[in-house]
Write a protein that holds these residues in place. Structure first.
Motif, short mmCIF file in Angstrom:
data_model
loop_
_atom_site.label_atom_id
_atom_site.label_comp_id
_atom_site.label_asym_id
_atom_site.label_seq_id
_atom_site.Cartn_x
_atom_site.Cartn_y
_atom_site.Cartn_z
N ASP A 74 0.83 -1.20 0.00
CA ASP A 74 0.00 0.00 0.00
C ASP A 74 0.87 1.26 0.00
N GLU A 75 1.89 1.29 0.86
CA GLU A 75 2.77 2.46 0.92
C GLU A 75 3.59 2.60 -0.37
N ALA A 76 4.03 1.46 -0.92
CA ALA A 76 4.81 1.50 -2.16
C ALA A 76 3.98 2.06 -3.31
N VAL A 77 2.75 1.63 -3.41
CA VAL A 77 1.88 2.13 -4.48
C VAL A 77 1.60 3.61 -4.29
N TYR A 78 1.29 4.01 -3.06
CA TYR A 78 0.98 5.42 -2.78
C TYR A 78 2.15 6.33 -3.14
N GLU A 79 3.36 5.97 -2.70
CA GLU A 79 4.53 6.79 -2.98
C GLU A 79 4.83 6.83 -4.47
N SER A 80 4.60 5.71 -5.14
CA SER A 80 4.83 5.68 -6.58
C SER A 80 3.80 6.53 -7.33
N MET A 81 2.58 6.54 -6.84
CA MET A 81 1.54 7.40 -7.42
C MET A 81 1.98 8.86 -7.39
N LEU A 82 2.42 9.28 -6.20
CA LEU A 82 2.82 10.67 -6.04
C LEU A 82 4.06 10.98 -6.88
N GLY A 83 5.03 10.08 -6.87
CA GLY A 83 6.24 10.31 -7.65
C GLY A 83 5.97 10.38 -9.13
N TRP A 138 -7.03 4.80 -3.33
CA TRP A 138 -8.00 3.83 -3.87
C TRP A 138 -9.13 3.55 -2.88
N GLN A 139 -9.02 4.14 -1.67
CA GLN A 139 -10.07 3.98 -0.67
C GLN A 139 -10.85 5.27 -0.42
N TRP A 140 -10.38 6.37 -1.04
CA TRP A 140 -11.04 7.65 -0.81
C TRP A 140 -12.46 7.65 -1.34
N GLN A 141 -13.33 8.36 -0.61
CA GLN A 141 -14.73 8.49 -1.02
C GLN A 141 -15.12 9.97 -1.03
N ALA A 142 -16.22 10.26 -1.72
CA ALA A 142 -16.69 11.64 -1.80
C ALA A 142 -16.97 12.21 -0.41
N PRO A 155 -7.11 6.48 -18.33
CA PRO A 155 -6.74 5.22 -19.01
C PRO A 155 -5.32 5.26 -19.58
N ASP A 156 -4.70 6.44 -19.58
CA ASP A 156 -3.33 6.54 -20.08
C ASP A 156 -2.32 6.02 -19.07
N TYR A 157 -2.75 5.76 -17.85
CA TYR A 157 -1.88 5.23 -16.82
C TYR A 157 -2.46 3.92 -16.28
N ASP A 158 -1.68 3.19 -15.51
CA ASP A 158 -2.08 1.84 -15.09
C ASP A 158 -2.55 1.75 -13.64
N TRP A 159 -2.88 2.89 -13.03
CA TRP A 159 -3.17 2.86 -11.60
C TRP A 159 -4.45 2.09 -11.27
N VAL A 160 -5.45 2.18 -12.12
CA VAL A 160 -6.69 1.43 -11.87
C VAL A 160 -6.40 -0.06 -11.89
N GLU A 161 -5.64 -0.50 -12.90
CA GLU A 161 -5.29 -1.92 -13.03
C GLU A 161 -4.46 -2.39 -11.84
N ILE A 162 -3.46 -1.59 -11.45
CA ILE A 162 -2.58 -1.97 -10.35
C ILE A 162 -3.35 -2.08 -9.04
N CYS A 163 -4.20 -1.08 -8.78
CA CYS A 163 -4.97 -1.10 -7.52
C CYS A 163 -5.98 -2.25 -7.49
N GLU A 164 -6.60 -2.53 -8.63
CA GLU A 164 -7.56 -3.63 -8.71
C GLU A 164 -6.87 -4.96 -8.45
N SER A 165 -5.69 -5.13 -9.04
CA SER A 165 -4.96 -6.39 -8.89
C SER A 165 -4.40 -6.57 -7.49
N GLN A 166 -3.91 -5.46 -6.90
CA GLN A 166 -3.22 -5.56 -5.61
C GLN A 166 -4.16 -5.46 -4.41
N PHE A 167 -5.21 -4.60 -4.55
CA PHE A 167 -6.04 -4.32 -3.37
C PHE A 167 -7.51 -4.67 -3.56
N GLY A 168 -7.88 -5.03 -4.79
CA GLY A 168 -9.29 -5.33 -5.04
C GLY A 168 -10.16 -4.10 -4.98
#
Length: 365
Positions: free
Chosen positions: A22-31, A66-70, A107-120
């Motif tokens: 979770d921390e690795a994905v978050y830091e990579s998102m920001l970077g 990936w857990q944030w809500q309105a 869709p130009d980035y893979d974050w949706v795919e990565i989060c779905e695969s890693q965190f559901g």
């Protein structure tokens, strides 16, 4: 860390889980988002401010993107309002979060795919038309902030000069700094400068104007640190000194010829050096203006930026054309200059009297 490297760290394809995915994905998102912004040539300060806003919101929500809500945004907005943050600040922070969420779900980035695969779970856009602050007014600054009257300008600068004289007379330290500060604030008003523009002035920014050779190098100011548009370098402009403000020249000449050298600035070109051979800081400029305003007994709502409002207002009252004033202060749109303008009742009465005079003349003919 970019997305391709992240895949290796998480080992999504091999099924080996990272220790803290979770921390690795978050830091990579920001970077990765920071890299995308640098590709757009946004300023480092802008990127850092945006990242800080996202981190601040993440800490408030206590969850990952990936857990944030309105509802998280709505609670965050309520918290900002309870702290009495300016409407423009709230809208700016919401806008930053909206941009970040758009980046994550693109869709130009893979974050949706990565989060779905890693965190559901997948990131979504939490900043929606019905839970964000709209921009419905041209000007949302504090109503109490305004242009200084001519009398207030005189009071402020008279007091600044008196501090210099009293320090010299009483043999106290600080006379030289007081002289610098007095001339610095007079310059902010005489050329309608923003705070960063004032701080960034160098000796070689003083310029001549062939129309008024008697003013020598004090007839114009070359501003090199004007407010930049997104993704661009600071804008430059040359501001001409107007005759009504030519009283500024004597004090500036004294500062350049006599006062500044006493700081022993060496090779430092700054117009406003310090004892440490550096430029005065933005914080110092704010702090000194606040002290002068308070000691002079002026309205607490007045800030340094009000001198710029005063400059625009007074040029209009002197009779200068709107387009000239717009060019002087470096506004891209005339509507922005209009927001800065707050002419006095005497000026409006004079304009009305002139109009009535012309009307009466037409009736008689």
């Amino acid at each position: 860390m970019d997305v391709s490297n992240l895949r290796n760290v998480l080992s999504l394809d091999s099924g080996t889980a990272a220790l803290h995915p979770d921390e690795a994905v978050y830091e990579s998102m920001l970077g990765s988002w920071e890299q995308q912004q640098r590709s757009r040539s946004l300023a480092d300060a802008t990127i850092e401010s945006r990242t800080s806003t996202v981190r601040n919101f993440g800490e408030y929500a206590g969850t990952y993107p990936w857990q944030w809500q309105a509802s998280d945004l709505e609670e965050y907005t309520s918290s900002m309002r309870s702290k009495r943050l300016a409407l423009s600040t709230i809208r700016q922070r919401q806008g930053i979060l909206q941009v970040f969420c758009n980046y994550l779900i693109s869709p130009d980035y893979d974050w949706v795919e990565i989060c779905e695969s890693q965190f559901g779970n997948t990131p979504s856009q939490i900043c929606l038309p019905w839970n964000t602050t709209k921009h419905v007014a041209d000007y949302e600054g504090r109503p109490a902030r305004r242009a200084l009257t001519f009398d207030e300008i005189q009071t402020l600068f008279d007091y600044a000069d008196s501090r210099v004289e009293s320090s010299i007379r009483e043999g106290r330290k600080g006379a030289l700094a007081a002289l610098r500060d007095a001339q610095m604030f007079k310059t902010a008003y005489a050329f309608g400068l923003r705070r960063a523009e004032l701080r960034g002035l160098d000796l070689h920014d003083l310029h001549r104007n062939a129309r008024v050779p008697e003013w020598e190098r004090y007839a114009a100011m070359h501003v090199r640190w004007g407010k930049a548009s997104k993704g661009s370098v600071p804008k430059r402009r040359t501001v001409l000194l107007v005759p009504e403000l030519s009283w500024w020249i004597d004090g500036m000449r004294q500062w350049v010829d006599e006062g500044r050298a006493l700081f022993s600035p060496g090779d430092l070109p700054a117009l406003w050096p310090t004892e440490r051979k550096t430029r005065v800081s933005l914080e110092y400029i704010d702090r000194r203006f606040t002290a002068l305003r308070r000691e002079a007994g002026l309205d607490p709502a007045l800030t340094l930026h009000c001198l710029r409002h005063s400059y625009v207002t007074h040029l209009i009252e002197y009779g200068y054309a709107d387009r000239f004033v717009q060019e002087q202060v470096g506004h891209q749109h005339s509507s922005t200059t209009a927001i800065y303008t707050s002419v006095s009742g005497d000026y409006k009465n004079r304009i009305l009297a002139d109009a009535l005079g012309r009307f009466n003349t037409l009736e008689l003919t």
